[in-house]
Design a protein around this motif. Structure first.
Motif, PDB file in Angstrom:
ATOM      1  N   LEU A 150       0.831  -1.205   0.000  1.00  0.00           N
ATOM      2  CA  LEU A 150       0.000   0.000   0.000  1.00  0.00           C
ATOM      3  C   LEU A 150       0.860   1.248   0.000  1.00  0.00           C
ATOM      4  O   LEU A 150       0.527   2.237  -0.670  1.00  0.00           O
ATOM      5  N   GLY A 151       1.972   1.211   0.711  1.00  0.00           N
ATOM      6  CA  GLY A 151       2.875   2.365   0.735  1.00  0.00           C
ATOM      7  C   GLY A 151       3.370   2.735  -0.650  1.00  0.00           C
ATOM      8  O   GLY A 151       3.392   3.915  -1.020  1.00  0.00           O
ATOM      9  N   TYR A 152       3.751   1.746  -1.445  1.00  0.00           N
ATOM     10  CA  TYR A 152       4.204   1.999  -2.813  1.00  0.00           C
ATOM     11  C   TYR A 152       3.084   2.616  -3.651  1.00  0.00           C
ATOM     12  O   TYR A 152       3.318   3.532  -4.448  1.00  0.00           O
ATOM     13  N   LYS A 153       1.873   2.119  -3.460  1.00  0.00           N
ATOM     14  CA  LYS A 153       0.737   2.642  -4.229  1.00  0.00           C
ATOM     15  C   LYS A 153       0.463   4.111  -3.887  1.00  0.00           C
ATOM     16  O   LYS A 153       0.196   4.932  -4.778  1.00  0.00           O
ATOM     17  N   LEU A 154       0.509   4.430  -2.589  1.00  0.00           N
ATOM     18  CA  LEU A 154       0.257   5.811  -2.184  1.00  0.00           C
ATOM     19  C   LEU A 154       1.340   6.754  -2.701  1.00  0.00           C
ATOM     20  O   LEU A 154       1.049   7.894  -3.088  1.00  0.00           O
ATOM     21  N   LEU A 155       2.560   6.281  -2.715  1.00  0.00           N
ATOM     22  CA  LEU A 155       3.660   7.106  -3.241  1.00  0.00           C
ATOM     23  C   LEU A 155       3.449   7.436  -4.718  1.00  0.00           C
ATOM     24  O   LEU A 155       3.802   8.520  -5.180  1.00  0.00           O
ATOM     25  N   LYS A 156       2.863   6.499  -5.461  1.00  0.00           N
ATOM     26  CA  LYS A 156       2.570   6.755  -6.876  1.00  0.00           C
ATOM     27  C   LYS A 156       1.598   7.913  -7.050  1.00  0.00           C
ATOM     28  O   LYS A 156       1.596   8.585  -8.083  1.00  0.00           O
ATOM     29  N   LEU A 157       0.744   8.117  -6.030  1.00  0.00           N
ATOM     30  CA  LEU A 157      -0.243   9.198  -6.091  1.00  0.00           C
ATOM     31  C   LEU A 157       0.295  10.498  -5.512  1.00  0.00           C
ATOM     32  O   LEU A 157      -0.434  11.491  -5.433  1.00  0.00           O
TER      33      LEU A 157
END
Length: 287
Positions: A150-157
């Motif tokens: 989830l951390g990687y996904k949020l960083l993409k945003l």
């Protein structure tokens, strides 16, 4: 060392007649465990004295001790094969059956977790994440994998997400959060001490806490994490059996985290479209 391993390790040191016994026992261990020395001698086509010498040669005082050790070994193997490794998967299941059972367990976890969702809670949680200055995601063991994903996904945003896996660092970071921040605490049991301490620290600093945890039957018997959290998403999976890994619970957790991510993508896309529309309107007014 197991009885059969002892036989294999010392086979080269045995006489030819004892090797006949060794080979027969290895091939028929379950049957040999319940035989008398005379019955075993007949099956291996050797003398009864050879049976006694064979058991002594591989490290036992006599046939009785050998038979007891062998029967205990067979009993352990049968108990292991009868114990589910994961969600009804047994040690002697063929690969094709394992694949089908695994798919069933993961699918059921995802369906049940989705059915238990509060979409109002999803909307509120996404709003908090969208507006947060910093998002800390904490998890231990298998839950740490969900946290990192989830951390990687949020960083993409473009959302600042902190996903340290060391529990001491997680607690230290939680103590730096403010009322502008959000913590996502992931624990299937809801009772993991390190996660509880991190959630309490975040709450004391005024941060909002979103929990991913399994439900309890009684609302009066909430887990510690559920009592701390502002919002709790239920992750429903069968994790009561002995298993090699919490596979089903991670699938349940990923349903929630992926849903929040997709909703955030929508929110941010809508905000971007609105911003472009406002700029265009301002330009038209100027012209």
């Amino acid at each position: 060392m197991s009885v059969t391993n002892k036989i294999i390790a010392r086979r080269s040191q045995l006489s030819q007649s004892s090797r006949f016994v060794a080979d027969w026992v290895i091939e028929n261990a379950a049957k040999a465990a319940y035989m008398t020395s005379q019955e075993l001698a007949q099956e291996a086509q050797v003398s009864q004295s050879t049976i006694v010498k064979f058991t002594q040669k591989i490290g036992f005082k006599g046939y009785s001790e050998f038979k007891l050790a062998l029967s205990e070994e067979i009993g352990r193997k049968q108990a292991i094969s009868a114990t589910p490794l994961h969600s009804g998967i047994f040690a002697d299941d063929p690969l094709a059956v394992i694949a089908q059972k695994l798919i069933k367990a993961k699918t059921e976890a995802m369906i049940q977790t989705t059915n238990a969702l509060s979409f109002d809670a999803c909307n509120q949680a996404a709003q908090w994440l969208n507006e947060a200055r910093t998002v800390q995601i904490v998890g231990i063991g298998g839950s740490a994998l969900t946290a990192k994903d989830l951390g990687y996904k949020l960083l993409k945003l473009g959302i600042t997400a902190l996903t340290e896996q060391d529990s001491h660092v997680q607690i230290a970071v939680a103590r730096t959060l403010t009322e502008k921040d959000v913590q996502i605490a992931i624990s299937f049991s809801g009772e993991r001490k390190e996660i509880i301490v991190a959630a309490e620290a975040a709450k004391e600093q005024g941060a909002k806490v979103i929990a991913l945890s399994s439900p309890n039957i009684s609302s009066a018997n909430k887990s510690k994490l559920r009592r701390i959290a502002d919002i709790t998403f239920y992750t429903i999976a069968d994790e009561v059996e002995n298993r090699s890994s919490a596979i089903a619970s991670r699938c349940a957790q990923n349903v929630i985290t992926d849903l929040l991510f997709i909703y955030l993508v929508q929110l941010r896309d809508e905000s971007a479209r609105q911003m472009i529309s406002d700029i265009s309107s301002d330009i038209r007014q100027i012209l």
